[in-house]
Design an enzyme around this catalytic site. Structure first.
Site, PDB file in Angstrom:
ATOM      1  N   ARG A 204       0.687  -1.185   0.160  1.00 42.27           N
ATOM      2  CA  ARG A 204       0.204   0.348  -0.011  1.00 42.27           C
ATOM      3  C   ARG A 204       1.107   0.988  -0.207  1.00 42.27           C
ATOM      4  O   ARG A 204       0.828   1.703   1.007  1.00 42.27           O
ATOM      5  CB  ARG A 204      -1.113  -0.020   1.649  1.00 42.27           C
ATOM      6  CG  ARG A 204      -1.964  -1.366   1.295  1.00 42.27           C
ATOM      7  CD  ARG A 204      -2.662  -1.128   2.094  1.00 42.27           C
ATOM      8  NE  ARG A 204      -4.083  -2.484   2.601  1.00 42.27           N
ATOM      9  CZ  ARG A 204      -4.962  -3.207   3.262  1.00 42.27           C
ATOM     10  NH1 ARG A 204      -4.597  -2.554   4.728  1.00 42.27           N
ATOM     11  NH2 ARG A 204      -5.714  -3.817   2.858  1.00 42.27           N
ATOM     12  N   ASP A 274      12.986   1.969 -11.878  1.00 38.66           N
ATOM     13  CA  ASP A 274      14.411   1.111 -11.549  1.00 38.66           C
ATOM     14  C   ASP A 274      14.402  -0.541 -10.539  1.00 38.66           C
ATOM     15  O   ASP A 274      14.244  -0.662  -9.662  1.00 38.66           O
ATOM     16  CB  ASP A 274      15.312   1.707 -11.431  1.00 38.66           C
ATOM     17  CG  ASP A 274      17.230   1.357 -11.435  1.00 38.66           C
ATOM     18  OD1 ASP A 274      17.313   0.375 -11.679  1.00 38.66           O
ATOM     19  OD2 ASP A 274      17.445   2.373 -10.328  1.00 38.66           O
ATOM     20  N   ASP A 276      16.266  -3.571 -10.860  1.00 40.57           N
ATOM     21  CA  ASP A 276      17.409  -3.974 -10.671  1.00 40.57           C
ATOM     22  C   ASP A 276      18.078  -4.372  -9.151  1.00 40.57           C
ATOM     23  O   ASP A 276      19.017  -4.903  -9.200  1.00 40.57           O
ATOM     24  CB  ASP A 276      18.277  -4.641 -11.881  1.00 40.57           C
ATOM     25  CG  ASP A 276      19.626  -3.107 -11.739  1.00 40.57           C
ATOM     26  OD1 ASP A 276      19.070  -2.110 -10.864  1.00 40.57           O
ATOM     27  OD2 ASP A 276      20.099  -2.950 -12.681  1.00 40.57           O
ATOM     28  N   ASP A 278      21.076  -2.162  -8.004  1.00 41.91           N
ATOM     29  CA  ASP A 278      21.644  -2.712  -8.294  1.00 41.91           C
ATOM     30  C   ASP A 278      23.079  -1.074  -7.759  1.00 41.91           C
ATOM     31  O   ASP A 278      24.384  -1.133  -7.972  1.00 41.91           O
ATOM     32  CB  ASP A 278      23.097  -3.383  -9.617  1.00 41.91           C
ATOM     33  CG  ASP A 278      22.077  -1.841 -10.638  1.00 41.91           C
ATOM     34  OD1 ASP A 278      22.357  -1.116  -9.820  1.00 41.91           O
ATOM     35  OD2 ASP A 278      22.907  -2.089 -11.774  1.00 41.91           O
TER      36      ASP A 278
END
Ligand SMILES: *[C@@H]1O[C@H](CO)[C@@H](O)[C@H](O)[C@H]1NC(C)=O
Ligand SMILES: *[C@@H]1O[C@H](CO)[C@@H](O)[C@H](O)[C@H]1NC(C)=O
Ligand SMILES: *[C@@H]1O[C@H](CO)[C@@H](O)[C@H](O)[C@H]1NC(C)=O
Ligand SMILES: *[C@@H]1O[C@H](CO)[C@@H](O)[C@H](O)[C@H]1NC(C)=O
Ligand SMILES: *[C@@H]1O[C@H](CO)[C@@H](O)[C@H](O)[C@H]1NC(C)=O
Ligand SMILES: CC(=O)N[C@H]1CO[C@H](CO)[C@@H](O)[C@@H]1O
Ligand SMILES: CC(=O)N[C@H]1CO[C@H](CO)[C@@H](O)[C@@H]1O
Length: 436
Positions: A204, A274, A276, A278
């Site tokens: 939420r 975004d 990933d 990283d």
């Protein structure tokens, strides 16, 4: 005579365009809230939970502009209940400002409120099953630069007959386990969420049903429950979701947008994702009409909501939120940790928590208060006395003498604080607005 088309349009938008903003920079559905303007001044003079001079006493009656002569942590044992026509101007507090800790706050009796530059950190001693901030009824409320965390149910929840609310430049953080929720935003009356950070809530972030404007926000490290969750009930929703930044963190196991059905009508544009984790911002702008949101009813044009002047792209919004969101006049260690260590890691650091009193949060303090005279030895052995207490206010009207003198007011006349200046704000509002 028939009006030319453009003139007719201009006339149609005239009333709201001309309404005085709650403060310079107020935007969205709650922008023209008047708060305590026209009422009296209440100066919070101590950090007590109750009694004369306390914040609880201040918010217990309507028609007040509330300013602070102290800074620090106000530990509350029961929920604070905010009445109507109230301005809470936290930026007036000396030191690092005010943190309210220990329980939550209800605005359900509190139409027409302005709340700025204050932290509401509920914590695990708060009432079970309750939110850090709840609004179940009311209209015209604006929250600006407010840091809200550690709700036991939701962290900031709007649910019921509520209209014309803005949440702008806020931080909604760390809904406590086991629920760990950012909040429900469920009303047909209009809620704008602008340049706000949702961080470390399992789910939420927010969950939306009704009329919603969601612009230039950052959502970081949501959990398996979801980031922006589109309502999927029988009720109709109408949402603009524009130029937000979504960054997955260690807790994230699901995409930024989930759920929704054909009753969720939405204009979606410019949202960056975004996924990933990283540590570099190397995502992409979501093609909304493809995966993960496939069941909603996409609109070709944005709804005509108050919208945001100074709309940024999602990348610029991330930078802006990092620099300004929350009670940022003087950030506390909690917000600093969330922004610098977690959000700043761009996916590598983040967690949902169950106990804010242990590492890494270590509780709400310390907060530099308003009665401390810190004596600092500099390298040249000169004494620098840092006066952190509230500045001198001879007539005790909430406006310091120096500001009164510099702005043509009388430092010995308490009646001028609430008088309305030529720009439409009370003098004490002009003073408070000048601080931020
Ligand atoms: C605030 O609390 C302190 C400590 O309990 C007490 O001494 C003081 O009288 C209180 N102030 C007021 C105005 O009630
Ligand atoms: C509130 O509690 C915190 C500990 O959680 C403590 O550091 C602080 O001094 C308390 N504030 C007041 C005004 O008693
Ligand atoms: C709040 O302000 C409005 C507008 O000035 C006024 O009509 C209303 O009576 C006030 N509410 C309370 C509870 O005083
Ligand atoms: C909410 O704002 C709209 C637009 O300014 C206004 O027409 C409506 O009356 C407001 N609703 C309430 C309950 O104040
Ligand atoms: C986003 O806005 C900033 C500031 O205006 C600009 O520098 C940047 O190039 C923009 N980024 C994209 C992807 O358009
Ligand atoms: C209740 C619940 O599911 N909490 C989860 C929140 O997210 C963290 C991190 O993913 C999990 O460890 C919790 O179990
Ligand atoms: C654009 C986007 O977010 N796509 C995701 C949709 O959901 C699947 C399954 O979770 C992901 O693999 C995609 O990346």
């Amino acid at each position: 005579m028939r009006l030319p088309f453009l003139t007719a349009v201009a006339l149609a938008v005239l009333p709201s365009a001309l309404a005085l903003a709650a403060f310079p920079g107020a935007q969205g559905f709650g922008a023209s809230t008047t708060g305590g303007r026209g009422g009296s001044v209440y100066i919070v003079t101590n950090l007590n939970d109750t009694g004369s001079g306390s914040l609880r006493d201040a918010v217990s009656q309507s028609n007040r502009i509330i300013v602070f002569a102290v800074g620090g942590i106000i530990n509350i044992t029961s929920r604070l209940v905010i009445q109507k026509n109230i301005s809470i101007l936290g930026q007036t507090a000396p030191g690092q400002g005010i943190t309210v800790y220990g329980n939550g706050v209800s605005y359900s009796s509190g139409s027409n409120t302005i709340t700025r530059y204050i932290r509401f950190r509920m914590g695990k001693s708060g009432d079970s099953g309750k939110d850090a901030i709840t609004i179940a009824e009311g209209s015209n409320m604006i929250f600006d630069h407010v840091s809200i965390s550690w709700g036991r149910d939701e962290t900031f929840s709007i649910n019921g007959d509520v209209s014309n609310v803005t949440i702008q430049d806020c931080i909604i953080a760390q809904g406590l386990e086991t629920h760990s929720c950012g909040g429900l935003i469920q009303t047909d009356g209009g809620v704008s969420i602008i340049r706000t950070l949702y961080i470390d809530n399992k789910t939420r972030n927010p969950k939306v049903k009704g009329k919603n404007e969601f612009v230039n926000n950052v959502v970081y490290n949501w959990g398996g429950g979801g980031g922006y969750i589109a309502g999927d009930s029988d009720g109709q929703s109408y949402a603009n979701i524009i130029n937000n930044m979504f960054i997955s963190g260690p807790s994230t196991t699901i995409t930024a947008f989930t759920r929704g059905n054909a009753n969720f009508h939405t204009f979606v544009s410019g949202n960056y994702y975004d996924p990933d984790k990283d540590g570099t911002l190397n995502g992409h702008v979501l093609a909304a009409t493809t995966d993960n949101y496939s069941d909603v009813d996409f609109q070709a044009a944005a709804y005509a909501y108050p919208t945001v002047s100074g709309l940024m792209n999602a990348t610029a919004a991330l930078d802006y939120v990092k620099a300004h969101a929350g009670a940022s006049k003087s950030r506390d260690h909690v917000d600093t940790y969330l922004i610098s260590t977690e959000l700043g890691s761009l996916g590598k650091v983040g967690a949902t928590i169950s106990d804010p009193t242990v590492s890494p949060m270590n509780g709400p303090g310390p907060i530099t208060g308003g009665t401390v005279h810190a004596v600092v030895m500099t390298s040249r052995s000169m004494l620098t006395v840092m006066m952190r207490q509230a500045p001198t206010d001879t007539d005790n009207d909430g406006i310091p003498d120096a500001w009164e003198k510099a702005n043509g007011l009388n430092a010995n006349d308490a009646s001028d604080a609430v008088k309305i200046a030529s720009n439409g704000y009370a003098n004490i509002e002009n003073y408070a607005n000048s601080l931020v």
